[in-house]
Design a protein around this motif. Structure first.
Motif, PDB file in Angstrom:
ATOM      1  N   LEU A   1     -25.813  -6.406  12.332  1.00  0.00           N
ATOM      2  CA  LEU A   1     -24.998  -6.100  11.160  1.00  0.00           C
ATOM      3  C   LEU A   1     -25.768  -5.263  10.142  1.00  0.00           C
ATOM      4  O   LEU A   1     -25.189  -4.383   9.480  1.00  0.00           O
ATOM      5  CB  LEU A   1     -24.473  -7.385  10.537  1.00  0.00           C
ATOM      6  N   ALA A   2     -27.088  -5.497  10.021  1.00  0.00           N
ATOM      7  CA  ALA A   2     -27.890  -4.645   9.146  1.00  0.00           C
ATOM      8  C   ALA A   2     -27.920  -3.213   9.685  1.00  0.00           C
ATOM      9  O   ALA A   2     -27.822  -2.240   8.922  1.00  0.00           O
ATOM     10  CB  ALA A   2     -29.301  -5.201   9.025  1.00  0.00           C
TER      11      ALA A   2
ATOM     12  N   ASP B   1     -24.666  -1.335   8.955  1.00  0.00           N
ATOM     13  CA  ASP B   1     -24.610  -0.864   7.566  1.00  0.00           C
ATOM     14  C   ASP B   1     -25.436   0.409   7.389  1.00  0.00           C
ATOM     15  O   ASP B   1     -25.014   1.360   6.719  1.00  0.00           O
ATOM     16  CB  ASP B   1     -25.121  -1.948   6.614  1.00  0.00           C
ATOM     17  N   ARG B   2     -26.629   0.426   7.992  1.00  0.00           N
ATOM     18  CA  ARG B   2     -27.478   1.617   7.870  1.00  0.00           C
ATOM     19  C   ARG B   2     -26.838   2.816   8.565  1.00  0.00           C
ATOM     20  O   ARG B   2     -26.912   3.950   8.077  1.00  0.00           O
ATOM     21  CB  ARG B   2     -28.857   1.334   8.464  1.00  0.00           C
TER      22      ARG B   2
ATOM     23  N   SER C   1     -24.115   4.265   6.467  1.00  0.00           N
ATOM     24  CA  SER C   1     -24.690   4.991   5.340  1.00  0.00           C
ATOM     25  C   SER C   1     -25.204   6.361   5.772  1.00  0.00           C
ATOM     26  O   SER C   1     -24.976   7.367   5.083  1.00  0.00           O
ATOM     27  CB  SER C   1     -25.820   4.172   4.719  1.00  0.00           C
TER      28      SER C   1
ATOM     29  N   ASP D   1     -16.945   5.005   6.336  1.00  0.00           N
ATOM     30  CA  ASP D   1     -16.539   3.661   5.947  1.00  0.00           C
ATOM     31  C   ASP D   1     -16.485   2.731   7.153  1.00  0.00           C
ATOM     32  O   ASP D   1     -16.640   1.512   7.013  1.00  0.00           O
ATOM     33  CB  ASP D   1     -15.158   3.691   5.277  1.00  0.00           C
ATOM     34  N   TYR D   2     -16.249   3.306   8.332  1.00  0.00           N
ATOM     35  CA  TYR D   2     -16.143   2.509   9.559  1.00  0.00           C
ATOM     36  C   TYR D   2     -16.462   3.411  10.743  1.00  0.00           C
ATOM     37  O   TYR D   2     -16.383   4.650  10.653  1.00  0.00           O
ATOM     38  CB  TYR D   2     -14.737   1.927   9.731  1.00  0.00           C
TER      39      TYR D   2
ATOM     40  N   ALA E   1     -18.163  -7.450  12.690  1.00  0.00           N
ATOM     41  CA  ALA E   1     -18.077  -6.026  12.347  1.00  0.00           C
ATOM     42  C   ALA E   1     -16.629  -5.567  12.272  1.00  0.00           C
ATOM     43  O   ALA E   1     -16.249  -4.793  11.383  1.00  0.00           O
ATOM     44  CB  ALA E   1     -18.855  -5.197  13.368  1.00  0.00           C
TER      45      ALA E   1
ATOM     46  N   SER F   1     -14.745  -7.337   9.267  1.00  0.00           N
ATOM     47  CA  SER F   1     -15.168  -6.827   7.964  1.00  0.00           C
ATOM     48  C   SER F   1     -14.658  -5.408   7.703  1.00  0.00           C
ATOM     49  O   SER F   1     -14.890  -4.859   6.620  1.00  0.00           O
ATOM     50  CB  SER F   1     -16.693  -6.838   7.869  1.00  0.00           C
TER      51      SER F   1
ATOM     52  N   LYS G   1     -15.671  -2.714   9.293  1.00  0.00           N
ATOM     53  CA  LYS G   1     -16.707  -1.699   9.509  1.00  0.00           C
ATOM     54  C   LYS G   1     -16.657  -1.102  10.916  1.00  0.00           C
ATOM     55  O   LYS G   1     -17.360  -0.131  11.196  1.00  0.00           O
ATOM     56  CB  LYS G   1     -18.076  -2.294   9.225  1.00  0.00           C
TER      57      LYS G   1
END
Length: 334
Positions: free
Chosen positions: A120-121, A124-125, A128, A133-134, A159, A162, A164
């Motif tokens: 999950l980390a 997110d990276r 970014s 957004d997904y 994932a 949420s 993502k």
């Protein structure tokens, strides 16, 4: 000088063929573009742009990445994000973007494998870096022998819940691991969309149960390394190793792979390809797509011309029973 804004070809969907991923609602182009080798910082940005534009103009909607594609790690996603902002942002809803996590990405105990914390980390990276957004698909890039599969699949489910990721996939899982992963995901309510195995004429492990599991599970298959890291091209047919080839570099492909028996097989396959008016690489792609359980084939490209040549494989007629038998005899001798 300000570059002209990109306007996609109006007829981009006229000729590309699409296949359904398992029993899902997702259609993928038979040829997809993988950003593994040619979209890191060491590759010319304008060439990357040209390849992405040409692929989309030909109806290729699926761009495949992973957190550690580059080099350096993360740079393929960063570069793709730049291309997205410059060219493809208005067409985001026409694109199918995937990324993965599982191999080493950052130092320490939480920088690889299949823990919930890492996956999950990493997602997110990745979002970014790409400015998204997904993603359309988030993959577990490899099975983790030490983390319960329930935890890894639970992270994929999170994932999706949420927002993502829209779908989930797995890569490099055995048939047995895939069956278990699909069952866990089904119980969680987030079905397995697709599996990404290494699959080529010279690497057929996916045929040993995996494709059957995917068919039963209602999941698709997207094959990577369909040209066996370049072995299934004309580059090695004379028995020499070009200085700029992957075999010369020796990271994924080593010189001892090029045996006399393999050379005989490659030359025999090339003769079949020539008789069909194809290159050896095009024949290799046509061969993988012979199986309707394969949703798409991932190809890389270092130039527009290379991508066009690979995509042209789709224009060839299906392999005849006689051609398939001749290919099988050659492969058995490899």
């Amino acid at each position: 000088m300000i570059p002209h804004p990109y306007v996609p070809a109006p007829a981009r969907y006229d000729d590309m063929r699409y296949r359904r991923s398992g029993r899902s609602g997702v259609l993928l182009p038979e040829i997809s573009l993988g950003l593994w080798h040619n979209f890191g910082d060491g590759h010319a940005f304008d060439v990357q742009r040209a390849v992405l534009r040409r692929a989309f103009d030909l109806g290729v909607t699926h761009f495949d990445l992973a957190n550690n594609y580059g080099p350096p790690y993360g740079s393929a996603e960063e570069n793709f994000g730049r291309h997205l902002r410059a060219d493809f942002r208005p067409y985001r809803d026409e694109l199918f973007v995937s990324t993965k996590a599982g191999y080493d990405m950052w130092p320490g105990p939480y920088g690889e494998w299949g823990s919930r914390k890492y996956l999950l980390a990493s997602l997110d990276r990745s979002l970014s870096r790409m400015g998204l957004d997904y993603v359309d698909v988030f993959y577990s890039h490899r099975p983790d022998p030490d983390t319960p599969i329930e935890e890894t699949m639970g992270a994929l489910d999170t994932a999706v819940r949420s927002g993502k990721a829209l779908y989930v996939g797995i890569s490099n899982y055995s048939a047995e691991e895939t069956e278990r992963a699909a069952a866990v995901l089904r119980d969680l309510g987030t079905p397995l969309l697709i599996h990404q195995p290494r699959y080529s004429m010279l690497d057929r492990w996916a045929e040993d149960g995996l494709l059957d599991v995917l068919e039963r599970s209602g999941a698709g298959c997207i094959a990577y390394s369909p040209l066996a890291q370049g072995l299934l091209t004309e580059r090695y047919l004379d028995g020499e190793v070009p200085a700029d080839s992957r075999m010369a570099i020796g990271h994924f492909l080593t010189r001892d792979r090029l045996t006399p028996g393999l050379l005989d097989t490659l030359r025999g396959l090339d003769k079949i390809a020539q008789a069909r008016g194809q290159s050896l690489a095009q024949l290799a792609l046509t061969w993988i797509l012979r199986d309707r359980r394969v949703t798409s084939v991932l190809v890389g490209a270092s130039s527009v011309e290379q991508f066009e040549q690979n995509a042209a494989a789709l224009a060839a007629p299906p392999l005849s029973p006689e051609e398939l038998a001749d290919i099988e005899n050659l492969l058995r001798a490899a």
